[in-house]
Write a protein that holds these residues in place. Structure first.
Motif, mmCIF file in Angstrom:
data_model
loop_
_atom_site.group_PDB
_atom_site.id
_atom_site.type_symbol
_atom_site.label_atom_id
_atom_site.label_comp_id
_atom_site.label_asym_id
_atom_site.label_seq_id
_atom_site.Cartn_x
_atom_site.Cartn_y
_atom_site.Cartn_z
ATOM 1 N N ASN A 6 0.721 -1.276 -0.104
ATOM 2 C CA ASN A 6 -0.037 0.068 -0.082
ATOM 3 C C ASN A 6 1.108 1.096 0.210
ATOM 4 O O ASN A 6 1.885 1.792 0.855
ATOM 5 C CB ASN A 6 -0.723 -0.120 1.144
ATOM 6 C CG ASN A 6 -2.136 -0.662 1.168
ATOM 7 O OD1 ASN A 6 -2.678 -1.693 0.477
ATOM 8 N ND2 ASN A 6 -2.837 -1.202 1.833
ATOM 9 N N GLY A 7 0.221 1.945 -0.457
ATOM 10 C CA GLY A 7 1.408 3.397 -0.576
ATOM 11 C C GLY A 7 0.933 4.717 -1.333
ATOM 12 O O GLY A 7 0.085 4.274 -2.598
ATOM 13 N N SER A 8 0.371 6.218 -1.002
ATOM 14 C CA SER A 8 -0.770 7.183 -1.550
ATOM 15 C C SER A 8 0.747 7.581 -2.262
ATOM 16 O O SER A 8 1.632 6.991 -2.152
ATOM 17 C CB SER A 8 -0.969 7.779 -0.497
ATOM 18 O OG SER A 8 0.049 8.680 -0.044
ATOM 19 N N TYR A 9 0.571 8.586 -2.392
ATOM 20 C CA TYR A 9 1.251 9.740 -3.445
ATOM 21 C C TYR A 9 1.847 10.002 -2.285
ATOM 22 O O TYR A 9 3.365 10.218 -2.587
ATOM 23 C CB TYR A 9 0.645 11.110 -4.541
ATOM 24 C CG TYR A 9 -0.100 11.702 -3.284
ATOM 25 C CD1 TYR A 9 0.518 13.035 -2.556
ATOM 26 C CD2 TYR A 9 -0.836 11.540 -3.013
ATOM 27 C CE1 TYR A 9 -0.377 14.468 -1.917
ATOM 28 C CE2 TYR A 9 -1.858 12.916 -1.490
ATOM 29 C CZ TYR A 9 -1.469 14.009 -1.413
ATOM 30 O OH TYR A 9 -1.656 14.782 -0.568
ATOM 31 N N GLU A 10 1.716 10.164 -0.953
ATOM 32 C CA GLU A 10 2.466 10.832 -0.221
ATOM 33 C C GLU A 10 3.610 9.469 0.471
ATOM 34 O O GLU A 10 5.177 10.324 0.150
ATOM 35 C CB GLU A 10 2.196 11.477 0.885
ATOM 36 C CG GLU A 10 1.471 12.254 0.593
ATOM 37 C CD GLU A 10 0.908 12.673 1.991
ATOM 38 O OE1 GLU A 10 0.904 13.646 2.216
ATOM 39 O OE2 GLU A 10 -0.133 11.578 3.241
ATOM 40 N N GLU A 11 3.759 8.482 -0.132
ATOM 41 C CA GLU A 11 5.219 7.494 -0.011
ATOM 42 C C GLU A 11 5.308 7.053 -1.318
ATOM 43 O O GLU A 11 6.889 6.184 -1.170
ATOM 44 C CB GLU A 11 3.606 5.846 0.635
ATOM 45 C CG GLU A 11 3.700 6.236 2.727
ATOM 46 C CD GLU A 11 1.685 7.167 1.913
ATOM 47 O OE1 GLU A 11 2.212 8.030 3.302
ATOM 48 O OE2 GLU A 11 1.107 6.409 1.595
ATOM 49 N N LEU A 12 4.652 7.146 -1.837
ATOM 50 C CA LEU A 12 5.175 6.937 -3.643
ATOM 51 C C LEU A 12 6.563 7.149 -3.832
ATOM 52 O O LEU A 12 6.995 8.627 -3.283
ATOM 53 C CB LEU A 12 4.662 7.689 -4.461
ATOM 54 C CG LEU A 12 4.490 6.285 -5.927
ATOM 55 C CD1 LEU A 12 4.337 5.202 -6.244
ATOM 56 C CD2 LEU A 12 3.155 7.190 -7.094
ATOM 57 N N ASP A 13 7.402 6.353 -4.117
ATOM 58 C CA ASP A 13 8.868 6.717 -4.040
ATOM 59 C C ASP A 13 9.594 5.488 -5.172
ATOM 60 O O ASP A 13 9.085 4.570 -5.812
ATOM 61 C CB ASP A 13 9.638 6.805 -2.878
ATOM 62 C CG ASP A 13 10.078 5.547 -2.035
ATOM 63 O OD1 ASP A 13 9.329 4.230 -3.299
ATOM 64 O OD2 ASP A 13 10.052 5.634 -1.446
ATOM 65 N N ARG A 14 10.914 5.861 -5.901
ATOM 66 C CA ARG A 14 10.899 4.713 -7.180
ATOM 67 C C ARG A 14 11.652 3.349 -6.131
ATOM 68 O O ARG A 14 11.813 2.687 -7.126
ATOM 69 C CB ARG A 14 13.184 5.800 -7.269
ATOM 70 C CG ARG A 14 13.703 5.136 -6.027
ATOM 71 C CD ARG A 14 15.028 6.884 -6.638
ATOM 72 N NE ARG A 14 15.707 6.311 -5.680
ATOM 73 C CZ ARG A 14 16.927 7.172 -5.934
ATOM 74 N NH1 ARG A 14 17.416 8.000 -7.446
ATOM 75 N NH2 ARG A 14 17.896 6.615 -4.915
ATOM 76 N N VAL A 15 11.562 3.497 -5.003
ATOM 77 C CA VAL A 15 11.830 2.064 -4.583
ATOM 78 C C VAL A 15 10.945 0.788 -4.728
ATOM 79 O O VAL A 15 10.505 0.183 -5.045
ATOM 80 C CB VAL A 15 12.701 1.997 -3.223
ATOM 81 C CG1 VAL A 15 12.695 1.000 -2.522
ATOM 82 C CG2 VAL A 15 14.097 2.175 -3.319
ATOM 83 N N GLN A 16 9.614 1.949 -3.924
ATOM 84 C CA GLN A 16 8.367 1.176 -4.512
ATOM 85 C C GLN A 16 8.124 1.001 -5.795
ATOM 86 O O GLN A 16 7.864 -0.176 -6.000
ATOM 87 C CB GLN A 16 7.320 2.061 -3.334
ATOM 88 C CG GLN A 16 5.906 1.148 -3.364
ATOM 89 C CD GLN A 16 4.997 2.212 -3.069
ATOM 90 O OE1 GLN A 16 4.545 3.187 -3.371
ATOM 91 N NE2 GLN A 16 4.399 1.438 -1.499
ATOM 92 N N LEU A 17 8.110 1.828 -6.568
ATOM 93 C CA LEU A 17 7.545 2.057 -8.020
ATOM 94 C C LEU A 17 8.823 0.296 -8.630
ATOM 95 O O LEU A 17 8.528 -0.202 -9.439
ATOM 96 C CB LEU A 17 8.145 3.381 -8.580
ATOM 97 C CG LEU A 17 6.930 3.791 -8.908
ATOM 98 C CD1 LEU A 17 7.861 5.093 -9.026
ATOM 99 C CD2 LEU A 17 5.901 3.584 -9.455
ATOM 100 N N ASP A 18 10.151 0.655 -8.261
ATOM 101 C CA ASP A 18 11.008 -0.485 -8.865
ATOM 102 C C ASP A 18 10.337 -1.909 -8.352
ATOM 103 O O ASP A 18 10.471 -3.088 -9.511
ATOM 104 C CB ASP A 18 12.658 -0.356 -8.815
ATOM 105 C CG ASP A 18 12.727 1.078 -9.690
ATOM 106 O OD1 ASP A 18 11.797 1.545 -10.645
ATOM 107 O OD2 ASP A 18 14.405 2.203 -9.030
ATOM 108 N N ARG A 19 10.187 -2.525 -7.548
ATOM 109 C CA ARG A 19 10.058 -3.194 -7.067
ATOM 110 C C ARG A 19 8.258 -3.111 -7.117
ATOM 111 O O ARG A 19 8.262 -5.324 -7.840
ATOM 112 C CB ARG A 19 9.298 -3.230 -5.296
ATOM 113 C CG ARG A 19 11.070 -3.537 -3.956
ATOM 114 C CD ARG A 19 10.624 -3.460 -2.729
ATOM 115 N NE ARG A 19 11.103 -4.528 -2.803
ATOM 116 C CZ ARG A 19 9.830 -5.257 -1.385
ATOM 117 N NH1 ARG A 19 10.085 -4.055 -0.440
ATOM 118 N NH2 ARG A 19 10.698 -7.072 -1.342
#
Length: 248
Positions: A96-109
């Motif tokens: 889970n993650g909103s725009y506030e938690e969204l980062d490159r690590v989360q996207l890459d995984r």
């Protein structure tokens, strides 16, 4: 030639991947399944169950975040069982993650598991099928998550990567039709597999007009149809197997 299926995401007894393995075994299909961080005894338990069903099976621990894993899976299934005619991509990564938690690590995984591994498995499967089973029929089913049915708040990385699977599957179906491979995406809807708590069940149940929450075997029945003789004419579709689930 015996049909062989690759099924990813078979890490738990109640997973959709496990239900798919059981359904395909009923059809006499040999199974190569992958899992990640499963319990020590679970893969052996499933192999024993599939053996009792009369089919061969091999299990492989596979980290789909690694870029070489797709190629390794296709090499292993060919060496251990033969050339596969069915590919079912059930494995997924979700955080889970909103725009506030969204980062490159989360996207890459999310990208590595939900997109890259699925796309490469499909491509490697199709190339191997073209070379070794040109007179046969093949099937690919990729699982999505209903992202096209409505918003899924606070799951931005997940729904973005799952949405890409739908687009990829529809175009891949056109590319592979001449090879005799049908390609479809299946949205199982909210499924009581490995992630639901009692609070989640209580919240979701009123949204199912059929009076119960989806079970892993609900999706498995549709998938087994799509990869069987009766479902072969269906290709390039995203099918929603979610019991009329009402999004609120």
């Amino acid at each position: 030639m015996t049909k062989i299926a690759i099924v990813t995401g078979v890490s738990y007894p109640r997973s959709i991947g496990t239900a798919v393995c059981r359904r395909l075994a009923e059809q006499g299909v040999d199974i190569f399944f992958t899992y990640w961080r499963a319990g020590e005894t679970w893969p052996d338990q499933l192999r024993s169950e599939l053996k009792e069903a009369g089919v061969k099976s091999i299990g492989m621990e596979a980290d789909l975040e690694q870029p070489e894993t797709a190629e390794t899976i296709l090499q292993e299934v060919q060496q251990q069982l033969g050339v596969p005619a069915i590919l079912i991509n059930c494995a997924a990564f979700s955080e889970n993650g909103s725009y506030e938690e969204l980062d490159r690590v989360q996207l890459d995984r999310h990208y590595a598991v939900n997109m890259r591994s699925v796309f490469l498995l499909c491509a490697e499967f199709a190339k191997l099928f073209k070379e070794h089973r040109p007179a046969d029929k093949g099937s690919i089913v990729n699982l999505t998550s209903g992202q096209s049915q409505g918003p899924m708040p606070d799951e931005l990385a997940y729904i973005a990567t799952k949405g890409a699977i739908t687009a990829f599957s529809q175009s891949l179906a056109a590319d592979l039709a001449a090879l005799g491979i049908n390609v479809n995406a299946v949205n199982p809807g909210p499924t009581d597999s490995t992630w639901m708590t009692d609070d989640i069940r209580q919240h979701l149940l009123p949204q199912f007009p059929m009076g119960r929450i989806g079970e892993p075997d609900d999706a498995a029945r549709l998938i087994s149809f799509l990869v069987g003789e009766d479902g072969y004419w269906v290709t390039g579709q995203e099918l929603h197997s979610e019991g009329g689930f009402l999004r609120r």
